[in-house]
Structure formats: C-alpha cells, structure tokens
Design a protein around this motif. Structure first.
Motif, mmCIF file in Angstrom:
data_model
loop_
_atom_site.group_PDB
_atom_site.id
_atom_site.type_symbol
_atom_site.label_atom_id
_atom_site.label_comp_id
_atom_site.label_asym_id
_atom_site.label_seq_id
_atom_site.Cartn_x
_atom_site.Cartn_y
_atom_site.Cartn_z
ATOM 1 N N LYS A 1 105.793 30.721 -2.793
ATOM 2 C CA LYS A 1 105.670 30.946 -1.353
ATOM 3 C C LYS A 1 104.658 29.989 -0.709
ATOM 4 O O LYS A 1 103.907 29.299 -1.392
ATOM 5 N N ALA A 2 104.720 29.949 0.616
ATOM 6 C CA ALA A 2 103.842 29.076 1.387
ATOM 7 C C ALA A 2 103.481 29.772 2.687
ATOM 8 O O ALA A 2 104.196 30.674 3.144
ATOM 9 N N ILE A 3 102.384 29.331 3.281
ATOM 10 C CA ILE A 3 101.904 29.927 4.528
ATOM 11 C C ILE A 3 101.757 28.826 5.576
ATOM 12 O O ILE A 3 101.125 27.798 5.330
ATOM 13 N N ILE A 4 102.347 29.086 6.748
ATOM 14 C CA ILE A 4 102.126 28.197 7.879
ATOM 15 C C ILE A 4 101.212 28.905 8.873
ATOM 16 O O ILE A 4 101.392 30.073 9.177
ATOM 17 N N GLY A 5 100.211 28.188 9.346
ATOM 18 C CA GLY A 5 99.283 28.755 10.313
ATOM 19 C C GLY A 5 99.714 28.401 11.721
ATOM 20 O O GLY A 5 99.824 27.222 12.063
ATOM 21 N N VAL A 6 99.973 29.415 12.542
ATOM 22 C CA VAL A 6 100.469 29.200 13.907
ATOM 23 C C VAL A 6 99.371 29.593 14.893
ATOM 24 O O VAL A 6 99.044 30.776 15.035
ATOM 25 N N PHE A 7 98.808 28.594 15.565
ATOM 26 C CA PHE A 7 97.801 28.855 16.580
ATOM 27 C C PHE A 7 98.500 29.185 17.903
ATOM 28 O O PHE A 7 98.676 28.327 18.757
ATOM 29 N N ASP A 8 98.904 30.423 18.049
ATOM 30 C CA ASP A 8 99.579 30.971 19.226
ATOM 31 C C ASP A 8 101.026 30.478 19.313
ATOM 32 O O ASP A 8 101.283 29.291 19.497
ATOM 33 N N GLU A 9 101.962 31.436 19.194
ATOM 34 C CA GLU A 9 103.385 31.125 19.240
ATOM 35 C C GLU A 9 103.868 30.930 20.669
ATOM 36 O O GLU A 9 103.219 31.337 21.633
ATOM 37 N N GLY A 10 105.027 30.326 20.789
ATOM 38 C CA GLY A 10 105.702 30.273 22.078
ATOM 39 C C GLY A 10 105.214 29.203 23.017
ATOM 40 O O GLY A 10 105.093 29.419 24.223
ATOM 41 N N TYR B 1 89.907 18.321 15.103
ATOM 42 C CA TYR B 1 90.491 17.844 13.842
ATOM 43 C C TYR B 1 89.745 18.446 12.651
ATOM 44 O O TYR B 1 90.359 18.979 11.708
ATOM 45 N N ILE B 2 88.431 18.396 12.704
ATOM 46 C CA ILE B 2 87.615 18.924 11.608
ATOM 47 C C ILE B 2 87.751 20.441 11.529
ATOM 48 O O ILE B 2 87.918 21.017 10.434
ATOM 49 N N ALA B 3 87.705 21.098 12.681
ATOM 50 C CA ALA B 3 87.809 22.562 12.708
ATOM 51 C C ALA B 3 89.152 23.032 12.171
ATOM 52 O O ALA B 3 89.237 24.028 11.444
ATOM 53 N N ALA B 4 90.222 22.319 12.517
ATOM 54 C CA ALA B 4 91.557 22.719 12.063
ATOM 55 C C ALA B 4 91.658 22.655 10.544
ATOM 56 O O ALA B 4 92.233 23.558 9.910
ATOM 57 N N LEU B 5 91.126 21.624 9.949
ATOM 58 C CA LEU B 5 91.164 21.506 8.490
ATOM 59 C C LEU B 5 90.366 22.626 7.829
ATOM 60 O O LEU B 5 90.790 23.187 6.808
ATOM 61 N N ARG B 6 89.228 22.970 8.394
ATOM 62 C CA ARG B 6 88.405 24.013 7.790
ATOM 63 C C ARG B 6 89.045 25.390 7.918
ATOM 64 O O ARG B 6 88.999 26.200 6.979
ATOM 65 N N ILE B 7 89.647 25.662 9.064
ATOM 66 C CA ILE B 7 90.345 26.941 9.200
ATOM 67 C C ILE B 7 91.544 26.998 8.256
ATOM 68 O O ILE B 7 91.817 28.033 7.632
ATOM 69 N N ALA B 8 92.265 25.886 8.137
ATOM 70 C CA ALA B 8 93.398 25.843 7.206
ATOM 71 C C ALA B 8 92.938 26.111 5.782
ATOM 72 O O ALA B 8 93.621 26.809 5.004
ATOM 73 N N ASP B 9 91.781 25.588 5.421
ATOM 74 C CA ASP B 9 91.229 25.830 4.087
ATOM 75 C C ASP B 9 90.819 27.297 3.935
ATOM 76 O O ASP B 9 91.052 27.906 2.878
ATOM 77 N N ASP B 10 90.238 27.865 4.990
ATOM 78 C CA ASP B 10 89.826 29.272 4.925
ATOM 79 C C ASP B 10 91.006 30.181 4.593
ATOM 80 O O ASP B 10 90.864 31.143 3.821
ATOM 81 N N TYR B 11 92.151 29.897 5.173
ATOM 82 C CA TYR B 11 93.314 30.773 5.031
ATOM 83 C C TYR B 11 94.298 30.303 3.957
ATOM 84 O O TYR B 11 95.322 30.951 3.739
ATOM 85 N N GLY B 12 94.017 29.192 3.317
ATOM 86 C CA GLY B 12 94.929 28.686 2.286
ATOM 87 C C GLY B 12 96.276 28.273 2.835
ATOM 88 O O GLY B 12 97.320 28.569 2.239
ATOM 89 N N LEU B 13 96.266 27.575 3.951
ATOM 90 C CA LEU B 13 97.508 27.245 4.644
ATOM 91 C C LEU B 13 98.159 26.000 4.064
ATOM 92 O O LEU B 13 97.494 25.101 3.536
#
Length: 538
Positions: A198-207, A284-296
């Motif tokens: 499985k894989a996880i995609i991180g969606v910063f607000d849909e739509g 850019y930096i914040a996005a990578l760190r949040i992605a790492d936090d959630y294992g995205l």
C-alpha cells in the motif's frame, strides 16, 4: 392532529420553442472574472450568431459569470428544466458552480469553448466535461476558433436536431491481452507490491478550484492500494513559520549555483521579490518534513483557494519536489536528508487522478532506471506548425528542471500573474526539451477508474514561434510543444476526460514504448481499465 405549514410547490418556467438557454460558469476569484469578461462576451456573441443562422434564439439565463455554487443554484431556478442548455466557456471555470443544476437538468446539454490560448476556456471546458463524465450526466461538446467553420456549424445543427454531436474516437482501443515480456512482468510485479504494501498520498485540502473530476472517492482509490492522508493547508502554513530563514536561503543559493535565475523587481504587487521566493522555499522544506512525518508516498497542495491569501504561490516548491536533483532538505534535527536524490511526487492542484498516475510513473520509471521526473500539464491550446498539429501544454507554474535541456541553467523564475496570484511567487519557466514522451490520464467514468495512455513527441520550434505561443498564453509558465502520435486535435478533445494530463520522458522511442507497456500492465493489474490512444506499439 397537528397541521403544518408546507412549502409551496416548486414551479419552473416553461421552455420556449426554438430557444436555447445559455449559462457561463466562472472563476471564484473576482479579478479573474473581470479580466476574462471581454473575451467571454465575444465568444457568446459568436455562439449566438451561429444559433441565429440555424433559426434559433439564445436566451442568457443570468448576468456575468456564475461565480459560486449558491449563485448556480439560484440561476437554475429560472431555467426551464427541459430546455436545451448551453454552457459557454472562454475562461477557467469552477465546475462545482453548475454541477448541481446540471445533474438534475432534463434538457439536452451542450458544452462549448473557444479554441484559443489567451484565456483558459479550453482548459475549463475539459474540466467541466470530465466532471459531467464522472457523475454520469450525458452531454455533447463542441469547440471552435471563431464558431464559423463547417465542423462547428454541422455539430451545432446535429445537437439542435438530435441532442447529440458525433465525434471520431476511433483512435481509442481497450488494452489487449499483453504478451509476457520483461516490461509486462515488471508492471505486474510493481502492482502486486503496491497492492500488498500500500501507499499513502497526502492531500492538502481536496477540491481545488472546483475540480470535481479531480477527487477520487476512497472506495475507488483504495482497491488500487492507495490511501489518502487528508491534511490541511493551515498545517503547511504553520510548519512554514518554523522553517529557519537560513535554510530557505541555503536552498536559494543551491538553485542559483545550479544556474537558475530570477526576474526580481521592487513592487511586490506586480513583480517577483526575494521575500516571495524565500516563503516559497520555506514551503518546499515544510512540505518535505510533513511528508516525512506522515510517511507519505506523494503529496498534493491545493493552494487555490485559501493558501493564496496567506502565501506566495506553491509552484516553485512543486517543481522542485518532482525533480531528483534539488536543494537538499534534512529532518528538523538535521540527521537525515529527505528523499535524497529522488523526487517526492507532487500532484499539482491536489488532482488525485494525477496522484495515481504520478505514483505509478515514479515506480515504473525508477525500476527501469529512467529519470522519474513527471509532471502534469494543462491542455491549453495548439495550432498547426508545418505538417503537424503542435499542442501547447503548460503547467500553471513549474515543471521539474530535468524536463529542460540544460536543467536549472535554463530555468527562469518569473512572477505569477497578479490576477490569479495576488501574493506573487516564482514560476520555473522554460521550454521543455525535445524528446519522446509517454502521456496519460486517470479518470472516473461509469463509477470505475480508467486510464488513457498514449505517445507523443516533445518537439523544438524556432525561438520566435515558441515566444509567440508563450505570449499567446501565459508567458510566465513553462511550455511543452507536443505532437501526439496518431491522434488528431479533435479526436483528443472529444475523448480527453480532464483539464490535465501527465507526461514523462524516455531517452528514445523504443524505451518510451517499453515504459508505456510496463505502465499499462501495472495500471491494469491495479484494476484500472486501460485504453490505448493513437499509435501505440503493443
């Protein structure tokens, strides 16, 4: 027994003979609607004249653009439910403004756009059509440069007579049984891995921007092995506040050391400033760190709406994330480099069809030893050049730098258009290199996931022609000159079910053909219905 006051029975006006009703879905941003209004007026005048030639009257159902979902509901109260209805688009539009009314409207429906590049009406048309396809609403569709050509007028006559417009989609065929090859085996093995792990995609607000077509329900997405982590853009903004300025400055220094240039000015309302870029690099930096936090495994930032009122554009960050070579970012404690030497796939505008596509592309291209940098583009416009119809594909801000012939040395940072981006921010502007491309789109039809795949060549045009095309669209954005293999302009428009498509390069035609087969095999093994478009070697 108690008595209740019942609401009055709903009444709607009756349809008039030989009369079509016309609506125009618009942007949610007033500045965009105001800027595009003169073009919309001209388009509607041409459409009205075309109907008049056939003896029909056009009645406009509202003033201006439909600029919100609530306005759309109110407008549809005034439209006879069985009347022929035209949605005319010359600008980018938010589909959800009109989808509620279109879902229950009983009369025949025609969507129309001008085939032009100055305003993204063509992109809006494709997005609206994709939304109608997703919700199973029958519609006919037409497009034209000036609405006087015989192809358009004959299509209009057909719609008036039958409620339909026939289109040639003979270029599309279902994926046949694939013979055992190394590429087929690879695609199926990668699909089995994804289904198992499985894989996880991180969606910063849909739509994003009303793109109903860009939202894939969990019940359709999860059987492919992909799950959503629903995140808030406010969390991204909060994380940006904690990124040290020194880290953003180091990322900027990395970019300039690798040859990227920026067109800086002093008036932040119209020009790009160093501070705008600094905030973009913090994103850019914040996005990578949040992605790492959630294992995205991939992320998508909506930006419009909401974040546009807080921060410069997300596009610079998005282009960097999709490239293997980019400024290094560590964990907050500095102990690990995040996604070192590899992209973190980003799906622009939180388009979840792009998310599935980008994730699959990343795994196929990486396994084949190819550059996994992928991006979406808007299907913006195109014209014939020489013997070929050459499309103008433009993403709204940035592509991975490896899509340029000289990488960052060819990348220029221009300010985003103030009409859409009040707080500015840098693009990654350039001309995509000539080469062999696999294009694709994942979409929803009949309640299931589908994918169209095809081949194209990114071509080189003379500098003056490239400049003309850039000036005719959005000069600050990167551009790909694309020639589809075995698909005409009108075939593509009739079939394509999105305002976006995905592209990825291969080093030569033979490798591109192999990568397409591997991708088709993987998508099919994930349970997605695959269709081949145009000249595809199987």
């Amino acid at each position: 027994m108690s008595s209740y006051t019942l609401p009055a029975a709903v009444e709607r006006p009756a349809a008039e003979p030989d009369t079509v009703y016309l609506i125009a879905s618009g942007d949610l941003r007033p500045a965009a609607n105001q800027a595009g209004w003169p073009t919309q007026v001209a388009v509607e005048a041409a459409i009205t004249a075309a109907f008049a030639e056939l003896g029909w009257t056009v009645r406009r159902a509202h003033d201006g653009f439909i600029s919100s979902q609530r306005m759309g509901l109110e407008v549809f109260k005034t439209i006879p439910p069985d009347a022929p209805l035209v949605v005319a688009e010359a600008v980018w539009q938010y589909s959800h403004h009109v989808l509620a009314g279109l879902r229950t409207h009983r009369g025949p429906l025609l969507t129309v756009a001008n085939f032009a590049g100055d305003w993204p009406g063509l992109v809006g048309l494709l997005g609206l059509n994709a939304g109608l396809t997703k919700m199973g609403r029958d519609y006919a569709t037409l497009w034209s440069v000036d609405f006087t050509d015989s192809w358009f007028t004959s299509g209009l006559r057909s719609w008036i007579t039958t409620g339909t417009v026939p289109h040639d989609t003979s270029h599309v065929r279902d994926l046949p049984a694939l013979p055992p090859t190394p590429e087929t085996d690879l695609g199926r093995a990668l699909a089995a891995q994804l289904l198992a792990d499985k894989a996880i995609i991180g969606v910063f607000d849909e739509g994003c921007m009303g793109m109903y077509n860009a939202i894939i329900d969990d019940e359709l997405l999860n059987p492919t092995g992909i799950y959503k982590e629903r995140l808030s853009q406010s969390a991204l903004w909060a994380e940006m506040q904690h990124v040290p300025t020194a880290e953003a400055d180091a990322a900027f220094d990395w970019l300039t050391a690798h040859g990227m240039t920026f067109r800086f000015g002093t008036d932040e309302t119209t020009a790009l400033t160093r501070e705008q870029v600094q905030w973009q690099l913090k994103m850019y930096i914040a996005a990578l760190r949040i992605a790492d936090d959630y294992g995205l495994d991939a992320i998508g930032i909506q930006y419009q709406q909401g974040l546009k009122d807080l921060s410069p554009a997300s596009d610079l960050a998005e282009g960097l994330l999709n490239n293997a070579a980019r400024p290094p970012v560590t964990t907050r404690d500095g102990t690990r480099v995040l996604w070192d030497g590899a992209p973190l796939p980003h799906f622009n505008e939180a388009d979840e069809g792009v998310a599935v596509d980008a994730l699959v592309t990343n795994r196929i291209w990486t396994a084949m030893g190819l550059d996994p940098a992928t991006t979406l583009h808007d299907v913006r416009w195109g014209e014939t050049y020489g013997d070929d119809f050459v499309w103008v594909w433009e993403i709204s801000g940035s592509v991975p730098a490896s899509h340029f012939a000289t990488g960052y040395a060819e990348a220029e940072g221009w300010r985003q258009d103030p009409v859409y981006f009040p707080l500015g921010g840098s693009t990654i502007k350039g001309i995509c290199k000539p080469g062999e491309v696999v294009w694709s789109r994942v979409f929803i039809q009949h309640g299931t996931l589908h994918a169209d795949l095809g081949r194209a060549s990114a071509v080189s045009l003379p500098a003056e022609e490239s400049q003309r095309r850039s000036n005719a669209t959005t000069p600050a954005w990167p551009i790909m000159h694309a020639v589809l293999h075995g698909v005409t302009r009108d075939q593509f428009m009739a079939r394509h079910k999105a305002n976006h498509l995905n592209v990825a390069y291969a080093p030569d035609a033979a490798t591109a053909d192999k990568a397409l087969i591997a991708k088709a095999a993987m998508l099919s093994a994930l349970g997605i219905e695959v269709h081949l478009c145009g000249d595809v070697s199987v």
